[in-house]
Write an enzyme that holds these catalytic residues in place. Structure first.
Site, PDB file in Angstrom:
ATOM      1  N   CYS A  83       0.777  -1.355   0.440  1.00  0.00           N
ATOM      2  CA  CYS A  83      -0.468   0.111  -0.003  1.00  0.00           C
ATOM      3  C   CYS A  83       0.603   1.278  -0.044  1.00  0.00           C
ATOM      4  CB  CYS A  83      -0.297  -0.322   1.081  1.00  0.00           C
ATOM      5  SG  CYS A  83      -0.556  -0.355   3.315  1.00  0.00           S
ATOM      6  N   ALA A  84       0.758   2.387   0.829  1.00  0.00           N
ATOM      7  CA  ALA A  84       1.003   3.866   0.536  1.00  0.00           C
ATOM      8  C   ALA A  84       2.771   3.579   1.861  1.00  0.00           C
ATOM      9  CB  ALA A  84       0.351   4.705   0.651  1.00  0.00           C
TER      10      ALA A  84
END
Length: 113
Positions: A83-84
């Site tokens: 993800c981030a």
């Protein structure tokens, strides 16, 4: 003042160790994808994915993952989740393991690649 310096030093050490762990995960993740055909799973939002993602990644936002498990294929196939920052990939990794996926690697943030 000494306590503050000790806390800052401790936090610095924790950050350094976490960076080393994610770098080693990146090497394992790249090997899984290149040599074992691992699914590279981006669990960020559709807008984040559209703005940029790792080559070959498939996007299933973590909010939709539980309803999309059937689209991920064989539960024995390795899956690299990112993800981030690592928060959503941690949640997604747990969900995948709970659903019976046996080879799940939480890359964390995309920058670990």
């Amino acid at each position: 003042m000494k306590i503050l310096l000790a806390v800052v030093a401790l936090l610095g050490a924790v950050l350094l160790v976490s960076q080393l762990v994610f770098r080693s995960r990146g090497a394992v993740a790249r090997r899984w994808v290149a040599q074992e055909g691992a699914l590279l799973l981006d669990v960020r939002s559709e807008n984040e994915f559209a703005a940029g993602h790792l080559p070959g990644a498939v996007n299933v936002p973590v909010t939709q993952l539980s309803t999309q498990l059937g689209t991920l294929g064989d539960k024995g196939r390795p899956i690299v989740v990112y993800c981030a920052s690592g928060m959503r990939s941690t949640r997604a990794s747990s969900l995948l393991r709970d659903a019976g996926f046996s080879r799940v690697l939480n890359l964390g943030g995309m920058s670990a690649w």
